[in-house]
Design an enzyme around this catalytic site. Structure first.
Site, PDB file in Angstrom:
ATOM      1  N   LEU A 168       0.798  -1.240   0.000  1.00 33.69           N
ATOM      2  CA  LEU A 168       0.000   0.000   0.000  1.00 33.69           C
ATOM      3  C   LEU A 168       0.824   1.280   0.000  1.00 33.69           C
ATOM      4  O   LEU A 168       0.261   2.371  -0.052  1.00 33.69           O
ATOM      5  CB  LEU A 168      -0.963   0.058   1.219  1.00 33.69           C
ATOM      6  CG  LEU A 168      -1.912  -1.116   1.428  1.00 33.69           C
ATOM      7  CD1 LEU A 168      -2.842  -0.817   2.604  1.00 33.69           C
ATOM      8  CD2 LEU A 168      -2.728  -1.413   0.189  1.00 33.69           C
ATOM      9  N   SER A 202      -5.303   3.188  -3.670  1.00 27.32           N
ATOM     10  CA  SER A 202      -6.707   2.798  -3.904  1.00 27.32           C
ATOM     11  C   SER A 202      -6.965   2.697  -5.405  1.00 27.32           C
ATOM     12  O   SER A 202      -7.977   3.184  -5.928  1.00 27.32           O
ATOM     13  CB  SER A 202      -7.654   3.812  -3.259  1.00 27.32           C
ATOM     14  OG  SER A 202      -7.333   4.025  -1.908  1.00 27.32           O
ATOM     15  N   ILE A 239      -2.658   7.661   2.650  1.00 28.94           N
ATOM     16  CA  ILE A 239      -1.585   8.084   3.564  1.00 28.94           C
ATOM     17  C   ILE A 239      -0.568   8.978   2.866  1.00 28.94           C
ATOM     18  O   ILE A 239       0.366   9.455   3.489  1.00 28.94           O
ATOM     19  CB  ILE A 239      -0.891   6.871   4.224  1.00 28.94           C
ATOM     20  CG1 ILE A 239      -0.072   7.305   5.445  1.00 28.94           C
ATOM     21  CG2 ILE A 239      -0.046   6.100   3.211  1.00 28.94           C
ATOM     22  CD1 ILE A 239       0.500   6.187   6.271  1.00 28.94           C
TER      23      ILE A 239
END
Length: 579
Positions: free
Chosen positions: A187, A214, A234
């Site tokens: 991520l 995402s 983030i």
């Protein structure tokens, strides 16, 4: 050595070598089997979902699902509430489209077949704000019985025991989570690829990345396979894929929406703030999702979330705004299309009666290196490297993590050698060393507190309501994101400050924008600036967005500016079409 022992030693060395190779082969074979099991499980779920869609169509001959796909979220909620559309028809329509898109975009990691069971209980949530609305969720958002791997092998075969708080609240509001979407490995990269599920691509151009982390959400919603989704952010992980794929996305203040039950590769980072937020086709969809989530159920399930309901009055206000703006943050020169989108939006907002005031976050160079990069890599990248052990590292991630694996003395040496030639790269290399002591980390957190207040003091002195700045774009060519963390200054800044920030698509890349890349020099003229040009080349026709920002806990003001941006561009388009 006595010659009589030579054959024994030789045999022993060969034996050890053969054993090492055998162990490596066995591990590789086990890894591949584990990945294959995950893919087979995913594909079996897809097949099951296709049969369910086919069964529904056969039981409802003559029912045309296509018109459903053209409705906005606002129209869809009204038709479902009125009874002219059934939740079952809407769910199967979106499931059908999502499965079809998945074949080319690889945006999905698994269908939530429990969504079909949920249909039988949906009537008890008829008063919910999202009653009957199918919703996609990022792979790391916990859903009972399903993995939240973050694209990491070590998190495979570990299904969630409970729904995350956001999934629980969505269900109570009548929404139907129906599919999980693809992510980058770990991520902490903004190209959407991992060794388990492969690479997701951009719905507007299959030769471009959809962004990350995402990315599966951006790809699926941008392609029309979901009307509303949830992502996490983030460093730009909602806003970058939204910008790349031509949709809207909002990164709220951290903990405005509960993160309980949301997985990540590195927990506990305090310098840059992670949050969960909505992604959709228009700003109204994001506002409705925020309104639905910010309810008593959320506040009771996670009492650490401040009980602040959605302020509809602020969102719907038509008072003129005082808006700060900047075109170039001084760290990364925007692409020609980014800069043009900002200038055009500024002009349209002024014509609509708003006041635009020059503003730029101070000390961007230090903020990016000393606060953002060093804070996110406080451990020198060790935790992420540990999570990657035992499995293949995705090619998209390899350039990014290569410096993390170097010993600190090598990082320091390289930063000294590079400083006279490439000062920005040297500073970033030094930042990857992390912190030597807890005392140093505490001072770092205190310095960030002071920096945040410095920015807010500047903001308040100008009496700003909100801020307008570029959003990263257009979508990159493949395999550049891991080499260009420098480009995150426009997004990661607002994770550092913990300000709500959202993106709105306003334009597309023109031939003139593309031609101007030939004159792009960047703010530093270094390797990163040259790589950025290569990354965005070939973008004609791709979406371009702007970013809207507000002070902490003022998501409604951020959405208010986003809605205004959407409105002035829609009016311009309408005016152009009538002349």
């Amino acid at each position: 050595m006595d010659l009589q022992w030579a054959p024994v030693v030789y045999t022993a060395v060969c034996g050890v070598g053969a054993t090492v190779l055998l162990v490596k082969w066995v591990r590789h074979h086990q890894v591949q089997k584990k990945i294959q099991r995950a893919r087979s499980r995913r594909d079996a779920g897809f097949s099951q979902a296709r049969r369910a869609v086919q069964d529904f169509k056969e039981k409802n001959p003559g029912l045309d699902l296509n018109p459903i796909m053209g409705l906005s979220l606002d129209q869809l909620t009204k038709e479902i509430k009125a009874g002219s559309l059934k939740p079952a028809a809407v769910l199967h329509a979106y499931m059908d489209k999502a499965l079809e898109l998945g074949k080319t975009l690889n945006c999905n990691t698994g269908v939530l077949m429990e969504s079909l069971t949920q249909l039988s209980e949906i009537e008890s949530h008829k008063d919910g704000l999202l009653y009957g609305i199918p919703i996609s969720i990022k792979e790391n958002i916990g859903y009972k019985g399903h993995d939240s791997t973050c694209g990491l092998l070590c998190k495979l075969d570990d299904p969630e025991l409970l729904d995350s708080v956001v999934v629980t609240v969505l269900k109570k509001q009548g929404a139907i989570p129906f599919i999980k979407t693809n992510v980058p490995q770990g991520l902490l990269n903004y190209e959407c690829s991992n060794p388990i599920y492969g690479m997701a691509v951009n719905p507007r151009n299959l030769k471009k990345t959809c962004g990350g982390s995402s990315g599966g959400e951006g790809s699926l919603i941008g392609g029309g396979g979901s009307i509303l989704g949830l992502g996490t952010d983030i460093g730009g992980s909602i806003r970058i894929p939204a910008s790349f794929c031509g949709i809207c996305g909002l990164k709220p203040t951290s903990n405005r929406i509960s993160m309980r039950g949301v997985s990540s590769s590195v927990k506990g980072i305090k310098s840059v703030h992670s949050s969960i937020g909505p992604m959709g086709r228009d700003v109204e969809s994001l506002a409705l999702c925020m309104k639905a989530l910010l309810c008593k159920d959320m506040f009771s399930l996670d009492p650490t979330v401040p009980p602040i309901p959605f302020n509809q009055q602020v969102y719907e206000s038509s008072d003129p705004l005082r808006i700060g703006y900047y075109e170039n943050d001084g760290f990364m020169q925007p692409s020609p299309s980014m800069a043009r989108a900002l200038r055009e939006t500024k002009k349209l907002l002024e014509q609509a009666g708003h006041t635009l005031v020059p503003f730029k976050p101070p000390e961007i160079y230090n903020a990016m290196n000393d606060y953002i990069t060093k804070g996110a890599l406080a451990d020198g990248g060790g935790t992420l490297l540990k999570m990657l052990k035992g499995g293949p590292v995705d090619p998209c991630l390899q350039p990014q993590i290569l410096p993390y694996s170097l010993p600190n003395f090598v990082k320091k040496f390289l930063s000294i050698v590079l400083r006279p030639i490439y000062p920005r790269i040297a500073k970033a290399m030094d930042a990857t060393r992390g912190f030597k002591s807890i005392e140093e980390l505490w001072k770092h957190h205190f310095d960030i507190e002071n920096y945040v207040h410095e920015v807010m003091t500047q903001w308040n002195a100008l009496e700003l309501d909100a801020l307008l700045c570029p959003a990263l774009g257009p979508a990159y060519n493949f395999y550049f994101c891991g080499k260009l963390n420098s480009a995150l200054s426009y997004t990661a800044m607002y994770n550092l400050l913990n300000f709500p920030a959202g993106v709105v698509p306003v334009s597309t890349v023109t031939a003139a924008d593309e031609a101007q890349l030939n004159d792009y020099k960047g703010n530093f003229g270094d390797i990163w600036d040259k790589l950025f040009v290569k990354a965005v080349r070939g973008g004609e026709g791709l979406p371009v967005a702007v970013q809207c920002v507000s002070l902490p806990w003022q998501e409604e003001m951020c959405l208010r500016l986003m809605r205004e941006v959407e409105k002035v561009h829609a009016n311009k388009k309408l005016s152009s079409s009538t002349h």
